[in-house]
Design a protein around this motif. Structure first.
Motif, PDB file in Angstrom:
ATOM      1  N   THR A   1     -11.900  -1.038  52.888  1.00  0.00           N
ATOM      2  CA  THR A   1     -12.293  -1.892  51.759  1.00  0.00           C
ATOM      3  C   THR A   1     -11.330  -3.064  51.634  1.00  0.00           C
ATOM      4  OG1 THR A   1     -10.997  -0.463  50.338  1.00  0.00           O
ATOM      5  CG2 THR A   1     -13.342  -0.019  50.472  1.00  0.00           C
TER       6      THR A   1
ATOM      7  N   HIS B   1     -21.952   1.064  47.265  1.00  0.00           N
ATOM      8  CA  HIS B   1     -21.323   0.410  48.409  1.00  0.00           C
ATOM      9  C   HIS B   1     -21.446   1.272  49.652  1.00  0.00           C
ATOM     10  CE1 HIS B   1     -19.293  -2.623  45.925  1.00  0.00           C
ATOM     11  NE2 HIS B   1     -19.273  -1.664  45.035  1.00  0.00           N
ATOM     12  N   PHE B   2     -21.450   2.593  49.445  1.00  0.00           N
ATOM     13  CA  PHE B   2     -21.457   3.499  50.583  1.00  0.00           C
ATOM     14  C   PHE B   2     -22.863   3.623  51.165  1.00  0.00           C
ATOM     15  CE2 PHE B   2     -19.587   6.166  53.402  1.00  0.00           C
ATOM     16  CZ  PHE B   2     -19.891   7.511  53.305  1.00  0.00           C
TER      17      PHE B   2
ATOM     18  N   TRP C   1     -11.020  -0.901  46.628  1.00  0.00           N
ATOM     19  CA  TRP C   1     -11.249   0.523  46.670  1.00  0.00           C
ATOM     20  C   TRP C   1     -11.611   1.124  45.307  1.00  0.00           C
ATOM     21  CZ3 TRP C   1     -12.712   4.248  49.652  1.00  0.00           C
ATOM     22  CH2 TRP C   1     -12.517   5.569  49.265  1.00  0.00           C
TER      23      TRP C   1
ATOM     24  N   PHE D   1     -15.273   1.162  44.734  1.00  0.00           N
ATOM     25  CA  PHE D   1     -16.142   1.745  45.755  1.00  0.00           C
ATOM     26  C   PHE D   1     -16.922   2.901  45.172  1.00  0.00           C
ATOM     27  CE2 PHE D   1     -17.252   1.893  50.080  1.00  0.00           C
ATOM     28  CZ  PHE D   1     -17.363   3.214  50.471  1.00  0.00           C
TER      29      PHE D   1
ATOM     30  N   CYS E   1     -15.392  -5.257  48.843  1.00  0.00           N
ATOM     31  CA  CYS E   1     -15.018  -4.750  47.519  1.00  0.00           C
ATOM     32  C   CYS E   1     -13.661  -4.074  47.600  1.00  0.00           C
ATOM     33  CB  CYS E   1     -16.064  -3.759  47.036  1.00  0.00           C
ATOM     34  SG  CYS E   1     -16.187  -2.304  48.067  1.00  0.00           S
TER      35      CYS E   1
END
Lengths: 332, 359
Positions: B297, B331-332, B324, B327, B322
């Motif tokens: 990230t 985002h994942f 951390w 997150f 982005c």
């Protein structure tokens, strides 16, 4: 996802060193968020569990079909998005490649880069052999791409270049590569061509006639570009070879295991393979190190352009821009 | 002004029960949907950007690290639900010891406290089959942290379903050097003689005696000089070379015979058998599946001495903009989708190529 009230409780508890809530209270706090635990084999053998499964079977089937449907929809949307993104990037890349074209003029290229905060001293690229190409066209394309990159490096005054190509095809044709690079540099620079030295690990280097080249350069351009060609065997395999040598020496009693330090391994590998590159350029659409030497890529800035296919100048230029803007913190 | 009101209204709306229920259902559906496709077995995260996030939101940097821990908890929940087997996170690098002392101390405190909590919830972890491992150079940690680390690792040692590797303090080069060192150590230990009725000492002595008086001379020379065969270098080296030539007919058999006295014959394993897999087995991540996805990230596009050996071949690397602490699933999700899409494309490419090859 977590309720804000629960987050507040957790944070208050944390500030007081986790003394506000006992472990049981904390588990109660977490309980609604925990997923369902997997069944133990002993429970699965339990008949009541089997009966439950049969009753919930229909529900599970419907759920599974619903998930499959959502999966297909999401992937359909995603592949549409990827296609749109690729088309968009292709258009943008084409426009910027026209705008940023190098016109084979080293001065233009140097103009592009001279205002950058810093330039890499050692640039590295990964090239891919086109395996579907028939006959020798794959190799010819590789040599063409390598020569282009060498010419751009020489124009931007980057003194060291290393080219990684997984299959090692390029390594077998060093004289041909050298000839092609010298020709391309002559086409770019004319009379002020810098000298080129090509080598591969454990192979002697091929140099241009140094005296002639050095005497011809009038301005303060790059005098000599050294190119290193690497392949998959310079990655993990060279570390394995080093281990074999060290094991051999240890068996003969020449060294003890406490002598094996990071500095020793680093010195050996930079000596026999190459030092650490500052910037690594990838010309493919995604970031994958296809066997690139793992030891050397420790602090290398990795640059790629999303959805890009093929070697072109604007990937090179954007990589240099990214390198100039990157901040090295060294752990602090 | 209106932005502030809008975000407050938005937050109020999102925290209301119907919106929460809808969001929860959406998350569950998406994760269940993702599970229908291929899921990476081993994912690595570099938790970068805590301090920059804290600075941009005008809070303390240590607060940023705490928020980073919460983000880690969120990510672990998602990975567990998706079925990821191993998650490796880069918690602390050996280079980070250069940071100001109060920050290093704060991070160590954070680690100690969180690991203590983990130990307290031991049976919950056992129910879910989750185990925690701490990889890295333990000698650099202070004793109290080390004690908590050891307790946490031993409490969850027996859980086999999924593994969390916390790299703390870790540098990939140090890991590779340790792997090389332990490989060399393994190959420098004389292999235990197997209990067959044939005595290896007798066989080697028989072979040696066949080579004539030269061997006896160098044998006495070796036993008198002790470990280092410095006397009669050419003769003893010739002897060793001829010895290895006779025994390397069978590459798996012990390759080097070294004489430390007239009675003891120590046999070393053949160094030629060392391969990349051998070094793999000596790494900290030895029994984990190969790394599939690498996520970093905060927009930094470097490896920074993390998992250099492991992500060298097939790992797809994602560099996200982005920070951390921000997150989360949203985002994942694109990362996983892209990986799944790439796996499908690879499978499709393999099929026509195989057809062409067999045709």
């Amino acid at each position: 996802m977590f309720k804000p009230r629960d987050i507040e409780t957790y944070r208050r508890d944390e500030k007081l060193g986790h003394k506000l809530l006992t472990p049981e209270e904390r588990i109660r706090l977490l309980k609604p968020y925990l997923p369902s635990p997997p069944l133990h084999p002993s429970e699965q053998a339990n008949r009541r569990a089997m009966e439950n499964e049969q009753r919930l079977g229909v529900r599970r089937l419907i759920k599974r079909h619903w998930h499959l449907l959502v999966f297909t929809i999401v992937h359909a949307i995603f592949s549409l998005y990827i296609r749109i993104r690729r088309a968009y990037h292709q258009v943008v890349n084409k426009i910027s490649s026209v705008y940023l074209h190098h016109h084979r003029a080293p001065d233009l290229i140097y103009n592009d880069v001279k205002d950058l905060r810093r330039l890499p001293k050692h640039l590295s690229v990964i090239l891919n052999l086109d395996e579907d190409a028939r006959g020798g066209t794959g190799l010819a394309k590789l040599i063409e791409e390598a020569s282009d990159i060498a010419a751009w490096c020489a124009s931007a005054r980057i003194p060291q270049l290393s080219i990684y190509e997984k299959t090692g095809t390029l390594k077998g044709y060093l004289p041909r590569v050298h000839r092609s690079m010298t020709q391309k540099l002559a086409a770019y620079f004319g009379p002020n061509t810098p000298g080129i030295g090509i080598r591969a690990p454990h192979c002697p280097s091929i140099e241009t006639a140094q005296t002639l080249a050095a005497s011809r350069i009038e301005n303060d351009g790059l005098k000599h570009l050294s190119v290193m060609i690497l392949s998959a065997e310079d990655g993990r395999d060279s570390i394995v070879d080093l281990t074999k040598t060290l094991a051999d020496m240890s068996q003969r009693g020449k060294i003890s295991t406490s002598d094996i330090t990071i500095e020793l391994v680093d010195a050996e590998l930079s000596e026999s393979v190459m030092g650490e590159p500052d910037l690594l350029l990838l010309f493919g659409p995604r970031v994958e190190l296809v066997g690139y030497p793992p030891w050397q890529v420790r602090l290398t800035e990795i640059s790629h352009v999303q959805d890009n296919e093929g070697v072109n100048y604007q990937v090179f230029y954007r990589g240099l821009l990214k390198y100039a803007g990157a901040q090295m913190r060294w752990g602090r | 002004m209106s932005d502030l009101y809008l975000s407050r209204i938005r937050n109020w709306f999102l925290s209301s029960p119907p919106a929460e229920w809808a969001l929860k259902g959406l998350r569950e559906t998406l994760i269940g949907a993702l599970k229908q496709g291929p899921i990476p077995r081993h994912v690595a995260f570099v938790m970068d950007g805590n301090r920059r996030y804290a600075r941009s939101h005008k809070i303390e940097t240590i607060e940023g690290h705490h928020l980073g821990f919460e983000a880690l908890a969120r990510v672990l929940e998602i990975c567990y639900k998706c079925g990821v087997e191993v998650v490796t996170v880069y918690a602390f690098s050996i280079e980070n010891f250069n940071r100001p002392q109060y920050e290093v101390d704060g991070l160590m405190e954070l680690a100690k406290v969180k690991l203590e909590q983990l130990i307290q919830h031991g049976e919950v972890l056992e129910r879910y089959g989750a185990s925690v491992r701490v990889l890295g150079e333990r000698d650099l940690l202070s004793d109290d942290v080390l004690e908590v680390v050891d307790r946490a690792v031993s409490t969850t040692k027996n859980n086999k379903k999924c593994i969390l590797n916390i790299c703390f303090p870790y540098t990939s080069r140090e890991e590779m050097t340790t792997a090389i060192r332990s490989t060399v150590e393994e190959y420098s230990k004389s292999s235990a003689p197997k209990s067959t009725p044939f005595s290896q000492t007798r066989i080697t002595q028989k072979i040696m005696s066949k080579q004539g008086g030269k061997s006896e001379k160098s044998e006495s020379g070796n036993s008198s000089s002790g470990q280092e065969p410095t006397h009669n270098p050419t003769e003893s080296d010739d002897n060793e070379d001829s010895m290895s030539s006779t025994t390397t007919l069978y590459p798996d058999s012990p390759g080097r015979v070294s004489k430390h006295g007239s009675n003891n014959v120590t046999i070393y394993p053949n160094a030629e058998n060392i391969t990349a897999e051998t070094i793999d087995k000596h790494l900290y991540t030895a029994d984990c599946p190969p790394l599939d996805v690498f996520v970093r990230t905060s927009g930094v596009e470097r490896l920074s001495d993390f998992m250099l050996w492991q992500c060298h071949q097939d790992t797809q690397m994602f560099f996200l903009e982005c920070f951390w602490p921000e997150f989360g699933l949203w985002h994942f999700l694109p990362v996983l989708l892209e990986w799944q899409w790439r796996q499908k494309k690879k499978a499709m490419e393999e099929r026509p190529r195989q057809r062409v090859k067999t045709a």
